[in-house]
Design a protein around this motif. Structure first.
Motif, mmCIF file in Angstrom:
data_model
loop_
_atom_site.group_PDB
_atom_site.id
_atom_site.type_symbol
_atom_site.label_atom_id
_atom_site.label_comp_id
_atom_site.label_asym_id
_atom_site.label_seq_id
_atom_site.Cartn_x
_atom_site.Cartn_y
_atom_site.Cartn_z
ATOM 1 N N LYS A 1 0.858 -1.187 0.000
ATOM 2 C CA LYS A 1 0.000 0.000 0.000
ATOM 3 C C LYS A 1 0.890 1.231 0.000
ATOM 4 N N GLU A 2 0.292 2.348 -0.413
ATOM 5 C CA GLU A 2 1.047 3.584 -0.489
ATOM 6 C C GLU A 2 0.188 4.769 -0.098
ATOM 7 N N ILE A 3 0.884 5.887 0.143
ATOM 8 C CA ILE A 3 0.196 7.140 0.422
ATOM 9 C C ILE A 3 1.028 8.264 -0.170
ATOM 10 N N TYR A 4 0.366 9.306 -0.605
ATOM 11 C CA TYR A 4 1.041 10.500 -1.095
ATOM 12 C C TYR A 4 0.737 11.626 -0.118
ATOM 13 N N LEU A 5 1.782 12.199 0.465
ATOM 14 C CA LEU A 5 1.627 13.293 1.417
ATOM 15 C C LEU A 5 1.937 14.608 0.725
ATOM 16 N N GLU A 6 1.071 15.590 0.913
ATOM 17 C CA GLU A 6 1.331 16.919 0.390
ATOM 18 C C GLU A 6 0.818 17.953 1.378
ATOM 19 N N GLY A 7 1.165 19.175 1.181
ATOM 20 C CA GLY A 7 0.694 20.252 2.041
ATOM 21 C C GLY A 7 1.256 20.167 3.452
ATOM 22 N N ALA A 8 0.392 20.448 4.428
ATOM 23 C CA ALA A 8 0.805 20.490 5.826
ATOM 24 C C ALA A 8 1.303 19.136 6.322
ATOM 25 N N LEU A 9 0.689 18.059 5.866
ATOM 26 C CA LEU A 9 1.124 16.726 6.288
ATOM 27 C C LEU A 9 2.514 16.412 5.744
ATOM 28 N N ALA A 10 2.796 16.818 4.523
ATOM 29 C CA ALA A 10 4.130 16.620 3.942
ATOM 30 C C ALA A 10 5.166 17.437 4.701
ATOM 31 N N GLU A 11 4.815 18.652 5.062
ATOM 32 C CA GLU A 11 5.732 19.497 5.820
ATOM 33 C C GLU A 11 6.009 18.900 7.194
ATOM 34 N N SER A 12 4.982 18.365 7.834
ATOM 35 C CA SER A 12 5.154 17.712 9.126
ATOM 36 C C SER A 12 6.055 16.487 8.999
ATOM 37 N N PHE A 13 5.855 15.696 7.955
ATOM 38 C CA PHE A 13 6.701 14.529 7.696
ATOM 39 C C PHE A 13 8.150 14.960 7.523
ATOM 40 N N LYS A 14 8.381 15.992 6.726
ATOM 41 C CA LYS A 14 9.725 16.494 6.467
ATOM 42 C C LYS A 14 10.399 16.952 7.755
ATOM 43 N N GLN A 15 9.678 17.705 8.584
ATOM 44 C CA GLN A 15 10.246 18.187 9.837
ATOM 45 C C GLN A 15 10.577 17.028 10.771
ATOM 46 N N GLY A 16 9.730 16.023 10.807
ATOM 47 C CA GLY A 16 9.996 14.848 11.633
ATOM 48 C C GLY A 16 11.238 14.099 11.185
ATOM 49 N N VAL A 17 11.413 13.970 9.877
ATOM 50 C CA VAL A 17 12.591 13.289 9.337
ATOM 51 C C VAL A 17 13.845 14.103 9.642
ATOM 52 N N GLU A 18 13.770 15.420 9.475
ATOM 53 C CA GLU A 18 14.927 16.265 9.758
ATOM 54 C C GLU A 18 15.335 16.162 11.233
ATOM 55 N N ALA A 19 14.358 16.142 12.135
ATOM 56 C CA ALA A 19 14.659 15.993 13.561
ATOM 57 C C ALA A 19 15.263 14.621 13.843
ATOM 58 N N LEU A 20 14.765 13.610 13.179
ATOM 59 C CA LEU A 20 15.266 12.251 13.361
ATOM 60 C C LEU A 20 16.711 12.126 12.881
ATOM 61 N N ILE A 21 17.020 12.736 11.768
ATOM 62 C CA ILE A 21 18.352 12.644 11.176
ATOM 63 C C ILE A 21 19.414 13.297 12.056
ATOM 64 N N GLU A 22 19.042 14.300 12.816
ATOM 65 C CA GLU A 22 20.006 14.973 13.690
ATOM 66 C C GLU A 22 20.617 14.020 14.717
ATOM 67 N N GLY A 23 19.916 12.942 15.059
ATOM 68 C CA GLY A 23 20.394 12.008 16.063
ATOM 69 C C GLY A 23 21.078 10.776 15.517
ATOM 70 N N SER A 24 21.491 10.771 14.264
ATOM 71 C CA SER A 24 22.139 9.607 13.630
ATOM 72 C C SER A 24 21.309 8.337 13.810
ATOM 73 N N PRO A 25 20.131 8.287 13.220
ATOM 74 C CA PRO A 25 19.227 7.148 13.421
ATOM 75 C C PRO A 25 19.692 5.884 12.703
ATOM 76 N N THR A 26 19.215 4.763 13.189
ATOM 77 C CA THR A 26 19.424 3.486 12.518
ATOM 78 C C THR A 26 18.293 3.281 11.511
ATOM 79 N N VAL A 27 18.426 2.265 10.684
ATOM 80 C CA VAL A 27 17.355 1.921 9.738
ATOM 81 C C VAL A 27 16.073 1.606 10.503
ATOM 82 N N GLU A 28 16.214 0.940 11.637
ATOM 83 C CA GLU A 28 15.047 0.596 12.460
ATOM 84 C C GLU A 28 14.352 1.854 12.979
ATOM 85 N N ASP A 29 15.128 2.879 13.355
ATOM 86 C CA ASP A 29 14.547 4.136 13.836
ATOM 87 C C ASP A 29 13.756 4.825 12.725
ATOM 88 N N ILE A 30 14.327 4.860 11.539
ATOM 89 C CA ILE A 30 13.653 5.501 10.411
ATOM 90 C C ILE A 30 12.393 4.729 10.034
#
Length: 92
Positions: free
Chosen positions: A45-74
């Motif tokens: 299954k898939e989903i396409y995120l755009e608008g505010a939800l896409a921005e929220s996803f992006k911010q969450g990923v950026e915050a996650l990346i700052e901590g050197s995440p593992t594949v499991e974390d991502i």
């Protein structure tokens, strides 16, 4: 279209649609469009995120990346969005 992430469980692709130049009489910069397609490889299954939800996803990923995440974390972060997935993956 740019592949951002690809694990055994998920794939994330970013779509960027260039903004059209402002038309005569319009003020301010033109809005850009784009988003993220997330594919759950096991549920097919898939989903396409755009608008505010896409921005929220992006911010969450950026915050996650700052901590050197593992594949499991991502994967755990992306898994939060699987309950929204309704579109089956269809191959042509």
């Amino acid at each position: 279209m740019q592949m951002l992430y690809n694990s055994e469980n998920f794939a994330v692709v970013e779509f960027q649609v260039p903004a059209a130049p402002p038309q005569a009489g319009e003020e301010g910069p033109a809005l850009t469009r784009g988003g993220y397609e997330i594919v759950d490889k096991f549920k097919r299954k898939e989903i396409y995120l755009e608008g505010a939800l896409a921005e929220s996803f992006k911010q969450g990923v950026e915050a996650l990346i700052e901590g050197s995440p593992t594949v499991e974390d991502i994967d755990a972060y992306i898994e939060r969005f699987t309950s929204l997935m309704q579109q089956p993956v269809v191959l042509h």
